[in-house]
Write a protein that holds these residues in place. Structure first.
Motif, short mmCIF file in Angstrom:
data_model
loop_
_atom_site.label_atom_id
_atom_site.label_comp_id
_atom_site.label_asym_id
_atom_site.label_seq_id
_atom_site.Cartn_x
_atom_site.Cartn_y
_atom_site.Cartn_z
N ALA A 107 6.64 3.94 4.07
CA ALA A 107 6.37 4.95 3.04
C ALA A 107 7.32 6.12 3.21
O ALA A 107 7.91 6.61 2.24
CB ALA A 107 4.91 5.41 3.10
N CYS A 108 7.49 6.58 4.45
CA CYS A 108 8.39 7.70 4.73
C CYS A 108 9.80 7.40 4.22
O CYS A 108 10.47 8.26 3.66
CB CYS A 108 8.39 7.99 6.23
SG CYS A 108 9.36 9.43 6.74
N SER B 267 1.33 8.68 8.46
CA SER B 267 2.11 7.98 7.43
C SER B 267 2.77 6.72 7.99
O SER B 267 3.17 6.68 9.15
CB SER B 267 3.21 8.90 6.89
OG SER B 267 2.67 10.08 6.37
N ARG C 183 0.83 -1.21 0.00
CA ARG C 183 0.00 0.00 0.00
C ARG C 183 0.86 1.25 0.00
O ARG C 183 0.48 2.28 -0.55
CB ARG C 183 -0.90 0.02 1.24
CG ARG C 183 -2.26 -0.51 1.02
CD ARG C 183 -3.23 -0.12 2.12
NE ARG C 183 -2.70 0.04 3.45
CZ ARG C 183 -2.79 -0.85 4.43
NH1 ARG C 183 -3.39 -2.00 4.22
NH2 ARG C 183 -2.29 -0.60 5.62
N SER C 184 2.01 1.18 0.61
CA SER C 184 2.90 2.34 0.74
C SER C 184 3.58 2.73 -0.56
O SER C 184 4.10 3.84 -0.68
CB SER C 184 3.96 2.07 1.81
OG SER C 184 3.34 1.93 3.07
N ASN D 231 2.31 3.64 -3.19
CA ASN D 231 1.61 4.78 -3.78
C ASN D 231 1.68 6.04 -2.92
O ASN D 231 1.11 7.06 -3.29
CB ASN D 231 0.15 4.43 -4.05
CG ASN D 231 0.02 3.31 -5.06
OD1 ASN D 231 0.81 3.22 -5.99
ND2 ASN D 231 -0.96 2.44 -4.87
N SER D 232 2.34 5.95 -1.77
CA SER D 232 2.45 7.10 -0.87
C SER D 232 3.76 7.84 -1.13
O SER D 232 4.78 7.22 -1.46
CB SER D 232 2.44 6.63 0.59
OG SER D 232 1.24 5.96 0.87
#
Length: 171
Positions: free
Chosen positions: A72-73, A68, A16-17, A19-20
């Motif tokens: 992802a970060c 977040s 999922r991440s 796309n972040s």
């Protein structure tokens, strides 16, 4: 040599991440103040801002909004430290923890944070104000937070090791 922390959280969160957006690299105290200003809508009642942070492999601070995911970060990459950080309006670190169930960093990852804050001339508490102890259960492989020195798996009741036991191969 400082430990490198690979992502050890659920694969669906990693996926999922993708796309972040990654965290914003902070290269100066002014950059930290600018990031704070850009996210001032997230201020709490004490005019402080809680954010997600990672220290990447280059020793850079990356910040993202609190909601977040750490992976992802970090743009999916390994890190030197990760957790949550509380910043003041003056660009100071009020509180900081190693709370990241995706990377499960040790409290011993603090020097990576201290190095960054000193390079940026950012006032900080000198240690994690909340230290989280993470262990993987050898029996069921679940990630655990150890509380009150109770090294027992919250899922299966198995004994947890006293030393950090995460690795990129899963255990």
């Amino acid at each position: 040599m400082p430990r490198i922390y690979e992502y050890v959280g659920p694969q669906e969160i990693r996926e999922r991440s993708h796309n972040s957006p990654p965290g914003v690299p902070i290269y100066s105290k002014q950059g930290l103040l600018n990031w704070f200003h850009d996210h001032r809508e997230d201020l709490d009642q004490a005019n402080q801002l809680v954010a997600t942070f990672v220290i990447d492999l280059k020793g850079e601070l990356l910040l993202a909004p609190r909601q977040s995911e750490h992976v992802a970060c970090a743009g999916g990459a390994p890190v030197r430290s990760a957790g949550e950080i509380t910043l003041t309006t003056k660009g100071e670190v009020f509180e900081i923890s190693n709370q990241s169930t995706g990377y499960c960093p040790e409290p011993e990852s603090w020097p990576a944070c201290q190095e960054v804050f000193e390079r940026l001339s950012v006032t900080h508490p000198g240690h994690f104000t909340q230290q989280i102890i993470f262990r993987r259960c050898p029996a069921c492989h679940e990630r655990n937070v150890v509380k009150d020195d109770w090294f027992v798996c919250a899922i299966c009741g198995g004994d947890l090791p006293e030393t950090w036991n995460f690795s990129s191969d899963g255990i």
